[in-house]
Structures are given as structure tokens and as C-alpha cells.
Design a protein around this motif. Structure first.
Motif, short mmCIF file in Angstrom:
data_model
loop_
_atom_site.label_atom_id
_atom_site.label_comp_id
_atom_site.label_asym_id
_atom_site.label_seq_id
_atom_site.Cartn_x
_atom_site.Cartn_y
_atom_site.Cartn_z
N GLY A 44 7.63 17.45 -6.32
CA GLY A 44 6.22 17.11 -6.30
C GLY A 44 5.50 17.82 -5.18
N ARG A 45 4.27 17.44 -5.00
CA ARG A 45 3.46 18.04 -3.94
C ARG A 45 3.87 17.52 -2.58
NH1 ARG A 45 -3.22 17.78 -3.69
NH2 ARG A 45 -3.47 18.88 -1.70
N TYR A 46 4.28 16.24 -2.52
CA TYR A 46 4.57 15.61 -1.25
C TYR A 46 6.06 15.32 -1.03
CZ TYR A 46 -0.45 14.80 -1.71
OH TYR A 46 -1.80 14.97 -1.90
N ALA B 173 -0.36 8.21 -4.35
CA ALA B 173 0.05 7.04 -5.12
C ALA B 173 0.56 7.47 -6.50
CB ALA B 173 -1.12 6.07 -5.27
N ASP B 174 -0.14 8.40 -7.15
CA ASP B 174 0.31 8.88 -8.46
C ASP B 174 1.71 9.47 -8.37
OD1 ASP B 174 -2.05 8.16 -9.76
OD2 ASP B 174 -3.01 10.09 -9.35
N VAL C 117 0.86 -1.18 0.00
CA VAL C 117 0.00 0.00 0.00
C VAL C 117 0.90 1.24 0.00
CG1 VAL C 117 -1.78 1.28 1.26
CG2 VAL C 117 -1.83 -1.23 1.20
N LEU C 118 0.87 1.98 -1.09
CA LEU C 118 1.81 3.08 -1.27
C LEU C 118 1.74 4.13 -0.17
CD1 LEU C 118 1.59 3.43 -5.14
CD2 LEU C 118 3.69 3.04 -3.84
N ALA C 119 0.55 4.36 0.37
CA ALA C 119 0.39 5.39 1.39
C ALA C 119 1.17 5.08 2.67
CB ALA C 119 -1.09 5.57 1.73
N LEU C 120 1.55 3.83 2.87
CA LEU C 120 2.23 3.44 4.10
C LEU C 120 3.74 3.65 4.03
CD1 LEU C 120 0.39 0.07 4.89
CD2 LEU C 120 -0.37 2.41 5.31
N TYR C 121 4.25 4.05 2.86
CA TYR C 121 5.70 4.11 2.67
C TYR C 121 6.16 5.50 2.24
CZ TYR C 121 5.53 -1.01 2.62
OH TYR C 121 5.33 -2.33 2.96
N PRO D 22 -12.74 2.81 -10.91
CA PRO D 22 -12.32 3.49 -12.15
C PRO D 22 -11.01 4.26 -12.00
CG PRO D 22 -14.69 3.72 -11.84
CD PRO D 22 -14.16 3.08 -10.58
N ALA D 23 -10.83 4.95 -10.88
CA ALA D 23 -9.60 5.73 -10.68
C ALA D 23 -8.37 4.82 -10.63
CB ALA D 23 -9.69 6.56 -9.40
N SER D 24 -8.47 3.71 -9.90
CA SER D 24 -7.33 2.80 -9.81
C SER D 24 -7.07 2.09 -11.13
CB SER D 24 -7.55 1.78 -8.68
OG SER D 24 -8.69 0.99 -8.92
N MET D 25 -8.13 1.83 -11.90
CA MET D 25 -7.95 1.22 -13.22
C MET D 25 -7.24 2.18 -14.17
SD MET D 25 -11.67 -0.67 -13.45
CE MET D 25 -11.58 -1.06 -15.21
N ARG D 26 -7.56 3.47 -14.09
CA ARG D 26 -6.86 4.47 -14.92
C ARG D 26 -5.39 4.55 -14.53
NH1 ARG D 26 -11.79 7.27 -14.07
NH2 ARG D 26 -10.87 8.46 -12.35
N ARG D 27 -5.11 4.51 -13.24
CA ARG D 27 -3.73 4.59 -12.77
C ARG D 27 -2.95 3.36 -13.27
NH1 ARG D 27 -4.99 4.79 -7.92
NH2 ARG D 27 -5.07 7.07 -7.81
N LEU D 28 -3.54 2.22 -13.16
CA LEU D 28 -2.92 0.98 -13.64
C LEU D 28 -2.61 1.07 -15.13
CD1 LEU D 28 -4.43 -2.55 -12.91
CD2 LEU D 28 -3.42 -1.99 -15.09
N ALA D 29 -3.59 1.52 -15.90
CA ALA D 29 -3.42 1.59 -17.36
C ALA D 29 -2.30 2.53 -17.76
CB ALA D 29 -4.74 2.03 -18.01
N ARG D 30 -2.12 3.60 -17.00
CA ARG D 30 -1.10 4.59 -17.34
C ARG D 30 0.29 4.19 -16.87
NH1 ARG D 30 -4.98 8.26 -15.08
NH2 ARG D 30 -3.61 8.39 -13.25
#
Length: 269
Positions: A121-123, A101-102, A50-54, A150-158
Motif C-alpha cells: 500500500g501507500r503507507y 483509514a481506507d 481511531v484508525l490513525a492512532l494505530y 459523506p466520505a465516512s458513510m461511503r467507507r462504512l457502506a463499502r
């Protein structure tokens, strides 16, 4: 990372109950590093981090270390998470996990592929810096993402090399995979290069279960039917996970015996 006593969100699979197995678990990257030192050929994957944990800068270094020590056997599974308590305990606002995550994905790739690295970046901020070594696999270890929304599917596709399907019925996979590949096509990527990797959460039954059973739950024969379905929907790889097994698989001998049974029904004829 944690199993809340009074969770803010149900577990997204099954009846929503948080599995008892979540109460105690080894750190995945340290465990895989240990395994890397005792193996030579097996691929080493996470499903999923889980990206938010790292901290993404430290995560890039940890993953690179594992890829180097394993001589290029790492496969990176990533996701945004479903456990609100876990994400918030890490100091991340639940509503920001997607944006984080992005950015984390872009930062990981920047660290893995450029030298010196500069990122604003922002973070996260990195002044021009040398960050090495780089991964053995080029341009970087393959990334597989879990995706439901849908949002996670778009992220995956990109951003990813493939879809780590878990918790989604096999019957729904073709339509969702087609949608993901269409987004990849629109983003200028080769849609057919995106792999489908299925994680099978197994639960054994001595007697056949009814037609409403979950995929990979039932007798060995029924699980074998699901393996055939996974091939039919285009899976390039399937891996079995026994943490859901009932009765619970506790001993190493029992684990190996169960895996041998699954291998017998899953291996190509």
C-alpha cells in the motif's frame, strides 16, 4: 488518547466543550482483554478506535489476540476521528486520515483472511509472510464504523458490517441509513445486511427536559421514549454509555444501579 489544553477543533457533540473525562482513560484494548478473562458471554466492543492512532499491522494482531482469548466475542468499532490534536500527535497528517483509514481496513482484512499475507500500500508494506493466529470469527470479527460525513458513510457502506450511530439525532438516522444502504447496494453488497447499532450517551435528569433535549438525556421515562425511537428507526442493538452522566457516576455500585434502571426501561416487554 489526549485532551488538548487549547484544542484546534471543538468537540462535535453538544456545545463543543471537550469533556473533562477525556483527561484520563484506560487503553480500550487492554481493558477489554482484562474483561475477557473475567467474563464468558458478554460481547466485547470498541466505540470507536481511531484508525490513525494505530499501526494497522499491530492493531490486527491486538484485535486477533482479543478475539482468540475471548473465544470469538470481539466486535470492532472503528472511525477516522475528530480530534485534530490527537491525530497529529500520532504523526499523521489530518488531511490523510481518510486515506490511511481506507488502507488500514484493507490491511486488517488481508491479515485476518490470508496466509501467507502480502500487502503493498501507500503507507504499509508486507512481504509474503505468515501472520497468525487468525481470528476465531470468520472471515473476521464484525466491523462497526462511526460515520457523520459523506466520505465516512461511503467507507462504512463499502467496508463495514454496520453503522455505530452516536451523536446523530435519532430523527436523522433513517435517511442517513437509507443513503448508506444505497451506497452498499451500488457496491454489490447486501444493503439489508448492514446493521444499525446505537450508542446512547446518557444524561439523567430528575425533572423532565424540554422538547429540545438531546436523545437519551432526561428522566428515565424520557430515556425510555428514546429507546422506543431507536427500535422504530431500525436499531438492531442499543448500548448505554454512562461517561456523559450527570451527576457523574463514580462508584461501581452507582454504575450498576444506574445500569439496572436502564435495563428495566430498555428490555423487551
Amino acid at each position: 488518547m489526549l485532551a488538548p489544553v487549547n484544542p484546534k477543533a471543538p468537540y462535535p457533540i453538544g456545545d463543543g466543550t471537550h469533556p473533562a473525562q477525556f483527561r484520563s482513560a484506560l487503553d480500550p484494548l487492554e481493558a477489554l482483554t482484562f474483561i475477557a478473562g473475567h467474563t464468558e458471554r458478554v460481547a466485547l466492543g470498541t466505540s470507536v478506535l481511531v484508525l490513525a492512532l494505530y499501526n494497522p499491522i499491530m492493531l490486527a494482531r491486538q484485535l486477533t489476540t482479543l478475539d482468540v482469548l475471548s473465544k470469538g466475542r470481539l466486535r470492532v468499532g472503528l472511525g477516522v476521528g475528530w480530534n485534530i490534536d490527537e491525530v497529529e500527535a500520532s504523526g499523521v497528517a489530518w488531511a490523510e486520515r481518510g486515506k490511511r483509514a481506507d488502507e488500514a481496513l484493507h490491511l486488517l482484512k488481508a491479515i485476518w483472511t490470508t496466509d501467507p499475507v502480502e500487502f503493498h500500500g501507500r503507507y504499509c508494506q508486507i512481504p509474503p509472510s505468515y501472520i497468525g493466529p487468525k481470528p476465531v470469527q470468520k472471515p473476521y470479527p464484525p466491523i462497526y464504523m462511526g460515520a457523520f460525513t459523506p466520505a465516512s458513510m461511503r467507507r462504512l457502506a463499502r467496508e463495514a458490517n454496520g453503522w455505530n450511530l452516536v451523536g446523530v439525532p435519532l430523527a436523522a438516522a433513517p435517511e442517513m441509513l437509507h443513503a448508506i444502504r444505497e451506497i452498499a447496494r451500488e457496491a454489490g453488497r447486501d444493503p439489508e445486511a448492514l446493521e444499525l447499532v446505537v450508542r446512547a450517551n446518557v444524561e439523567f435528569s430528575a425533572k423532565p427536559l424540554g422538547p429540545d433535549r438531546m436523545d437519551f438525556h432526561g428522566t428515565l421515562e424520557q430515556i425510555g421514549e428514546d429507546v422506543a425511537k431507536a427500535r422504530q428507526v431500525g436499531a438492531s442493538e442499543l448500548f448505554f454509555d454512562l461517561w456523559t452522566a450527570h451527576p457523574q457516576v463514580d462508584s461501581v455500585d452507582d454504575w450498576l444501579a444506574r445500569m439496572e434502571q436502564l435495563w428495566q426501561i430498555a428490555r423487551p416487554s
